[in-house]
Design a protein around this motif. Structure first.
Motif, short mmCIF file in Angstrom:
data_model
loop_
_atom_site.label_atom_id
_atom_site.label_comp_id
_atom_site.label_asym_id
_atom_site.label_seq_id
_atom_site.Cartn_x
_atom_site.Cartn_y
_atom_site.Cartn_z
N ALA A 293 0.83 -1.20 0.00
CA ALA A 293 0.00 0.00 0.00
C ALA A 293 0.87 1.25 0.00
O ALA A 293 0.62 2.20 -0.74
CB ALA A 293 -0.92 -0.02 1.22
N PHE B 210 2.59 1.83 -3.40
CA PHE B 210 1.65 2.35 -4.41
C PHE B 210 1.37 3.83 -4.17
O PHE B 210 1.37 4.64 -5.10
CB PHE B 210 0.35 1.55 -4.39
CG PHE B 210 -0.64 2.01 -5.42
CD1 PHE B 210 -0.41 1.82 -6.77
CD2 PHE B 210 -1.81 2.66 -5.03
CE1 PHE B 210 -1.32 2.26 -7.73
CE2 PHE B 210 -2.72 3.11 -5.99
CZ PHE B 210 -2.48 2.91 -7.33
N ALA C 141 -7.53 4.03 -3.61
CA ALA C 141 -6.18 4.32 -3.10
C ALA C 141 -5.51 5.41 -3.94
O ALA C 141 -4.72 6.20 -3.42
CB ALA C 141 -5.33 3.05 -3.09
N ARG D 259 -7.13 8.73 -2.76
CA ARG D 259 -6.79 9.11 -1.38
C ARG D 259 -5.44 9.80 -1.27
O ARG D 259 -5.19 10.48 -0.27
CB ARG D 259 -6.79 7.86 -0.50
CG ARG D 259 -8.17 7.44 -0.08
CD ARG D 259 -8.14 6.09 0.58
NE ARG D 259 -9.41 5.80 1.26
CZ ARG D 259 -9.74 4.61 1.72
NH1 ARG D 259 -8.89 3.59 1.60
NH2 ARG D 259 -10.90 4.43 2.32
N PRO E 203 -9.13 10.68 3.69
CA PRO E 203 -9.12 9.35 3.05
C PRO E 203 -10.35 8.51 3.37
O PRO E 203 -10.88 7.83 2.51
CB PRO E 203 -7.85 8.70 3.60
CG PRO E 203 -6.96 9.84 3.94
CD PRO E 203 -7.86 10.96 4.37
N SER F 6 -11.71 -0.75 -6.03
CA SER F 6 -10.57 -1.26 -5.27
C SER F 6 -10.10 -2.60 -5.80
O SER F 6 -10.86 -3.35 -6.41
CB SER F 6 -10.93 -1.39 -3.78
OG SER F 6 -12.10 -2.16 -3.63
N VAL F 7 -8.83 -2.91 -5.54
CA VAL F 7 -8.32 -4.25 -5.78
C VAL F 7 -8.35 -5.00 -4.45
O VAL F 7 -8.41 -4.39 -3.38
CB VAL F 7 -6.87 -4.25 -6.34
CG1 VAL F 7 -6.82 -3.59 -7.71
CG2 VAL F 7 -5.90 -3.59 -5.37
N VAL F 8 -8.32 -6.33 -4.54
CA VAL F 8 -8.22 -7.15 -3.34
C VAL F 8 -6.89 -6.83 -2.66
O VAL F 8 -5.89 -6.58 -3.34
CB VAL F 8 -8.30 -8.65 -3.72
CG1 VAL F 8 -7.95 -9.54 -2.55
CG2 VAL F 8 -9.69 -8.98 -4.27
N ALA F 9 -6.90 -6.79 -1.35
CA ALA F 9 -5.66 -6.53 -0.61
C ALA F 9 -5.44 -7.67 0.37
O ALA F 9 -6.39 -8.33 0.79
CB ALA F 9 -5.77 -5.19 0.12
N GLU F 10 -4.18 -7.89 0.70
CA GLU F 10 -3.85 -8.96 1.64
C GLU F 10 -2.93 -8.45 2.72
O GLU F 10 -2.01 -7.68 2.44
CB GLU F 10 -3.15 -10.11 0.91
CG GLU F 10 -4.05 -11.28 0.59
CD GLU F 10 -3.29 -12.42 -0.05
OE1 GLU F 10 -3.86 -13.01 -0.99
OE2 GLU F 10 -2.15 -12.70 0.35
N ILE G 79 0.32 -4.30 3.94
CA ILE G 79 -0.81 -4.60 3.05
C ILE G 79 -0.25 -4.72 1.64
O ILE G 79 0.41 -3.79 1.16
CB ILE G 79 -1.84 -3.44 3.10
CG1 ILE G 79 -2.42 -3.26 4.51
CG2 ILE G 79 -2.95 -3.66 2.07
CD1 ILE G 79 -3.32 -4.36 4.97
N ARG H 10 -1.16 -5.22 -2.37
CA ARG H 10 -2.24 -5.09 -3.35
C ARG H 10 -2.19 -6.26 -4.33
O ARG H 10 -1.14 -6.54 -4.91
CB ARG H 10 -2.11 -3.75 -4.08
CG ARG H 10 -2.29 -2.56 -3.12
CD ARG H 10 -1.90 -1.24 -3.79
NE ARG H 10 -2.64 -1.01 -5.01
CZ ARG H 10 -3.85 -0.44 -5.08
NH1 ARG H 10 -4.44 -0.02 -3.97
NH2 ARG H 10 -4.46 -0.29 -6.24
#
Lengths: 338, 338
Positions: free
Chosen positions: A145, A148, A199, A202, A213, A220-224, A234, A236
């Motif tokens: 995160a 990015f 993201a 923000r 934010p 959004s994309v899936v985040a892990e 985190i 992306r």
């Protein structure tokens, strides 16, 4: 008679204090009447906004709305900043493909990357939504995160828009900044509800619009969550989590905000469902669209445009009571001063 | 000497005004020193909280944090309200199965519904997460957002918790209400970040905790925008959109809030990742867990509990600098007065 002598006369002192009182009342009423939307020309749109805000904030009005329920949602591309001739985030993705190309030798033979690297935008365009998604996934995932955020911030801080030769974050609409301020001063919470990446937006929403934010709703994309080299981060992932566009907008509002807006502002047919959802609530509501009519100061596009298509909304506006804001006619000024 | 005569003596007048000034200073310092956490006993936990808040809000402190970055996240079940012996939302789902049973004759032969309707909780429990999810889907979807909100509100307004014979929304922790107020008074934004359903919690979060719907992060079902009988509505679908638990909590924070908290408060091993993520940020951070140690005033459970298991976090707390709040020792009071 000298002034000091005058001052000692009680009748004159009385006159002076009367004058001060009148002056105070005058100053107060001037400050009360000061135009909160100086970059908006007088007309239907401005009147509708002022009338609406007065109606929902006046405790004696039948349309009064408690501050907690004063939710206002704004689309971003074409509503708060320039989107023409191409969405800023897509241009960011294109630039990022070029930057990442040395690490991706396979892109030399893989479409749509090959075409993009060769400047063949016709082939890129022909790859359609599938091609665009491949480009977005390749450029928006696979990093933390924080990484990015830095990529986006660096790009926005250094990349100029082609026509205006200014940073994209300077090509925000002055009348909308005033409207956001005016709404917040009247107890509204202001949100972005946009098809753009949450993201991505923000990184600049607070500085550009005063929108924090957590008040940005987007795709959004899936985040892990991962512990990487002992540090929780985190990451992306190359998978879409949610598309916050068209019928996705009311859903994004439900999931993220949890209350129905009482004011919503868009600029294209992609905002129709958000406006419908907003207007369908009980009590007084306001739905608005920016109509880009100003070829000289910005751009002119609507029904047949490849970005920000405004067609069905134009047809329905009158019957539905939606306000069409004519950029050329309604906005005294488009961008903030340099 | 009469008081009026005294008053005319300039020396006495001087004394009086001196006294008033001292009184004013005294009153101010009393109000400054008033305990913001009266339901917290003195001890390590309370000291850590007061020290942390002072450190991040004092402009001269090396740990100063801008108000915009003062994000505090709280788990809900077991951290803000009672979760034992069963999560409130699960009890809501069970009651709803009973209420909906007449419209679902197939449940008479379909597990785990059959067992639940027969009061055979052992079989319900044996159906595991899969069975529980079936129950949740059957009771939490297939209706509009507004209908679901009404179902939850009506149930919460009328259902008493078994041990305390009070509404669930009255079984919230008084010390935590004071902490939420104290944090907000110090410029923090307070969020719920819970495994519970986002729409379930939003029905009471504002009234119970002063946390507005948009500051609630939780698990969610997929939602769809539909125009039903000419009216735009959100319909809840029988499909999980996001599980905001364990490693999902930092992800929920990223997607929903977009900033890393500087304070996080949980009560079980499900909160470990949220606390890890919070503590891993730069600068001073505070991570806390409620330890349920009070059989008499509430419940006592931890390592082997079937709900709110607190095991690994207890082991790691000392080494990681996480604060374990001992309910029995640290809380003067558990629930608000009736």
């Amino acid at each position: 008679m000298y002034l000091t002598q005058l001052m000692t006369q009680s009748r004159f002192r009385f006159l002076i204090s009367g004058f001060v009182a009148i002056l105070a009342v005058f100053l107060c009423s001037v400050s009360y009447a000061a135009d909160p939307l100086p970059s908006w020309n007088d007309g239907t749109a401005k009147e509708a906004i002022l009338y609406f805000v007065n109606a929902v904030t006046d405790k004696n009005s039948k349309d009064y709305v408690e501050p907690a329920e004063r939710i206002a949602t704004f689309d971003n591309d074409g509503t708060l900043w320039v989107e023409y001739p191409m969405y800023t985030q897509v241009l960011f993705a294109f630039d990022r493909v070029k930057k990442l190309a040395p690490q991706h030798p396979e892109w030399k033979i893989k479409q749509p990357f090959k075409a993009l690297l060769e400047g063949d935008m016709k082939t890129v365009g022909a790859s359609g939504m599938k091609g665009l998604m491949e480009i977005v996934m390749a450029t928006h995932s696979g990093m933390s995160a924080a990484e990015f955020e830095k990529e986006v911030s660096d790009w926005l801080a250094t990349t100029q828009q082609a026509k205006f030769k200014r940073l994209y974050t300077e090509l925000i609409y002055q009348p909308q900044l005033e409207l956001l301020d005016y709404l917040r001063a009247n107890g509204f919470k202001t949100f972005i509800v946009s098809g753009g990446g949450i993201a991505f937006m923000r990184t600049f929403s607070e500085k550009a619009y005063g929108i924090s934010p957590e008040q940005v709703v987007g795709s959004s994309v899936v985040a892990e969550f991962q512990v990487k080299d002992g540090k929780p981060v985190i990451i992306r992932q190359p998978k879409i989590a949610f598309i916050n566009d068209k019928a996705g907008k009311p859903v994004g509002i439900y999931q993220h905000i949890g209350r129905r807006p009482i004011l919503a502002f868009g600029n294209s047919d992609s905002d129709i469902q958000m406006i419908e959802y907003t207007m369908a609530g009980e009590g007084r509501r306001l739905g608005l669209f920016v109509h880009h009519t100003d070829e000289e100061r910005e751009y002119s596009y609507d029904r047949k445009s490849h970005v920000g298509t405004l067609d069905k909304a134009l047809d329905r506006a009158a019957a539905e009571g939606w306000i069409i804001v004519d950029m050329k006619k309604d906005w005294k000024k488009v961008f903030p001063e340099n």
